[in-house]
Design a protein around this motif. Structure first.
Motif, PDB file in Angstrom:
ATOM      1  N   ASP A 115      45.138  34.960  46.801  1.00 57.52           N
ATOM      2  CA  ASP A 115      46.052  34.453  45.790  1.00 57.52           C
ATOM      3  C   ASP A 115      47.175  35.463  45.539  1.00 57.52           C
ATOM      4  N   VAL A 116      48.290  34.970  45.013  1.00 57.75           N
ATOM      5  CA  VAL A 116      49.343  35.856  44.514  1.00 57.75           C
ATOM      6  C   VAL A 116      49.086  36.055  43.025  1.00 57.75           C
ATOM      7  N   VAL A 117      48.794  37.290  42.647  1.00 60.57           N
ATOM      8  CA  VAL A 117      48.499  37.626  41.253  1.00 60.57           C
ATOM      9  C   VAL A 117      49.786  38.107  40.592  1.00 60.57           C
ATOM     10  N   THR A 118      50.127  37.535  39.440  1.00 61.77           N
ATOM     11  CA  THR A 118      51.345  37.945  38.759  1.00 61.77           C
ATOM     12  C   THR A 118      51.051  38.988  37.683  1.00 61.77           C
ATOM     13  N   ALA A 119      52.021  39.845  37.427  1.00 63.60           N
ATOM     14  CA  ALA A 119      51.886  40.893  36.422  1.00 63.60           C
ATOM     15  C   ALA A 119      53.218  41.059  35.705  1.00 63.60           C
ATOM     16  N   GLU A 120      53.220  40.890  34.397  1.00 62.29           N
ATOM     17  CA  GLU A 120      54.439  41.005  33.600  1.00 62.29           C
ATOM     18  C   GLU A 120      55.119  42.357  33.797  1.00 62.29           C
ATOM     19  N   ALA A 121      54.317  43.388  34.018  1.00 52.07           N
ATOM     20  CA  ALA A 121      54.871  44.739  34.135  1.00 52.07           C
ATOM     21  C   ALA A 121      55.719  44.920  35.385  1.00 52.07           C
ATOM     22  N   LEU A 122      55.694  43.956  36.303  1.00 50.88           N
ATOM     23  CA  LEU A 122      56.496  44.032  37.522  1.00 50.88           C
ATOM     24  C   LEU A 122      57.827  43.293  37.399  1.00 50.88           C
ATOM     25  N   LYS A 123      58.132  42.750  36.199  1.00 52.81           N
ATOM     26  CA  LYS A 123      59.401  42.046  36.004  1.00 52.81           C
ATOM     27  C   LYS A 123      60.581  43.010  36.104  1.00 52.81           C
ATOM     28  N   GLU A 124      61.742  42.424  36.358  1.00 52.33           N
ATOM     29  CA  GLU A 124      62.970  43.208  36.416  1.00 52.33           C
ATOM     30  C   GLU A 124      63.284  43.795  35.039  1.00 52.33           C
ATOM     31  N   ILE A 125      64.144  44.784  35.009  1.00 48.28           N
ATOM     32  CA  ILE A 125      64.590  45.346  33.744  1.00 48.28           C
ATOM     33  C   ILE A 125      65.200  44.243  32.878  1.00 48.28           C
ATOM     34  N   GLY A 126      64.806  44.201  31.607  1.00 49.27           N
ATOM     35  CA  GLY A 126      65.410  43.261  30.680  1.00 49.27           C
ATOM     36  C   GLY A 126      66.825  43.714  30.343  1.00 49.27           C
ATOM     37  N   LEU A 127      67.804  42.845  30.551  1.00 51.56           N
ATOM     38  CA  LEU A 127      69.206  43.217  30.377  1.00 51.56           C
ATOM     39  C   LEU A 127      69.817  42.657  29.100  1.00 51.56           C
ATOM     40  N   GLY A 128      69.002  42.090  28.228  1.00 50.18           N
ATOM     41  CA  GLY A 128      69.476  41.669  26.923  1.00 50.18           C
ATOM     42  C   GLY A 128      70.681  40.754  26.993  1.00 50.18           C
ATOM     43  N   ILE A 129      71.735  41.123  26.263  1.00 50.40           N
ATOM     44  CA  ILE A 129      72.919  40.259  26.155  1.00 50.40           C
ATOM     45  C   ILE A 129      73.708  40.146  27.450  1.00 50.40           C
ATOM     46  N   TRP A 130      73.366  40.944  28.451  1.00 51.43           N
ATOM     47  CA  TRP A 130      74.054  40.828  29.744  1.00 51.43           C
ATOM     48  C   TRP A 130      73.515  39.672  30.593  1.00 51.43           C
ATOM     49  N   GLU A 131      72.332  39.215  30.313  1.00 55.11           N
ATOM     50  CA  GLU A 131      71.684  38.266  31.231  1.00 55.11           C
ATOM     51  C   GLU A 131      72.458  36.952  31.300  1.00 55.11           C
ATOM     52  N   GLY A 132      72.667  36.488  32.513  1.00 54.05           N
ATOM     53  CA  GLY A 132      73.410  35.262  32.760  1.00 54.05           C
ATOM     54  C   GLY A 132      74.911  35.452  32.900  1.00 54.05           C
ATOM     55  N   LEU A 133      75.421  36.631  32.534  1.00 54.52           N
ATOM     56  CA  LEU A 133      76.857  36.895  32.646  1.00 54.52           C
ATOM     57  C   LEU A 133      77.220  37.320  34.066  1.00 54.52           C
ATOM     58  N   ALA A 134      78.443  37.006  34.464  1.00 54.12           N
ATOM     59  CA  ALA A 134      78.948  37.490  35.748  1.00 54.12           C
ATOM     60  C   ALA A 134      79.120  39.007  35.674  1.00 54.12           C
ATOM     61  N   GLN A 135      78.847  39.668  36.775  1.00 49.48           N
ATOM     62  CA  GLN A 135      78.980  41.125  36.795  1.00 49.48           C
ATOM     63  C   GLN A 135      80.391  41.559  36.424  1.00 49.48           C
ATOM     64  N   SER A 136      81.384  40.816  36.861  1.00 53.89           N
ATOM     65  CA  SER A 136      82.770  41.166  36.544  1.00 53.89           C
ATOM     66  C   SER A 136      83.030  41.078  35.040  1.00 53.89           C
ATOM     67  N   GLU A 137      82.412  40.101  34.361  1.00 49.00           N
ATOM     68  CA  GLU A 137      82.571  39.963  32.915  1.00 49.00           C
ATOM     69  C   GLU A 137      81.881  41.119  32.188  1.00 49.00           C
TER      70      GLU A 137
END
Length: 212
Positions: free
Chosen positions: A74-96
């Protein structure tokens, strides 16, 4: 007795192509991202892999499933392996992000120890949770072979842990392409990095590198 650890970045996603900041948010693999993961799975087909772990983000889970192929594990998931939380940046274009938050954008790439925006994690937060999780996995699977699929910042920080690399230098080469492979062999009192951001499974097909 040695333990083998493979660390993989997920395949290319739709937001990678659009140059959007993902963090804890998610977007699906592109067709190229699927092909990248399949190609890596083919390269590892004859390797013994006893356990598969992934970030719970769908882009990482799907990559892990494609690499696993017909193996029974099986593929076991672990929350601790998530990407860095980027807060208010998430979903924004890098240029923005660069235009609206130039100081913190510069810190993200050039002084990661000083990075922080509203709702984000720090690089130290991510290093602590990710390294703790990896060591837990290694303790549980001593003498076996494990593959982890995660994200760029996590790959960089975990590899820095094994290298003894300072956090200020984590963005130094190698570049972490989608579906690149790192391999560490761990024995009594030592860790040997065999591969770091390796792309040889793409057989010099530049189209498979895709867009970050």
């Amino acid at each position: 007795m040695t333990t083998t650890l493979y660390i993989v970045r997920h395949g290319q996603t739709e937001w990678n192509v659009a140059h959007r900041m993902q963090g804890h948010q998610d977007s699906p693999l592109t067709p190229l991202g699927v092909e990248q993961a399949v190609r890596l799975g083919e390269a590892l087909r004859n390797e013994r892999i006893d356990a598969f772990y992934a970030s719970p983000s769908s882009r990482a889970c799907r990559t892990a499933e494609l690499i696993r192929g017909i193996r029974a594990a099986d593929v076991v998931t672990a929350e601790a392996l998530k990407e860095i939380g980027l807060g208010i940046w998430e979903g924004l274009a890098q240029s923005e992000v660069e235009a609206r938050f130039p100081e913190q954008f510069g810190r993200f790439w050039n002084d990661p120890e000083a990075f922080g925006v509203s709702g984000s994690e720090t690089f130290a937060d991510v290093a602590a949770r990710a390294v703790r999780q990896v060591n837990r996995i290694l303790d549980e699977h001593r003498g076996r072979s494990i593959l982890i699929v995660t994200h760029t910042v996590v790959v960089k920080l975990v590899m820095a842990y094994f290298e003894g690399r300072a956090m200020k230098d984590i963005w130094q080469p190698p570049y972490i392409h989608p579906s690149c492979l790192s391999k560490i062999v761990i024995g009594e009192g030592r860790s040997d990095i065999v591969l770091h951001g390796d792309m040889s499974h793409f057989a010099d097909e530049s189209r498979l590198l895709g867009t970050d």
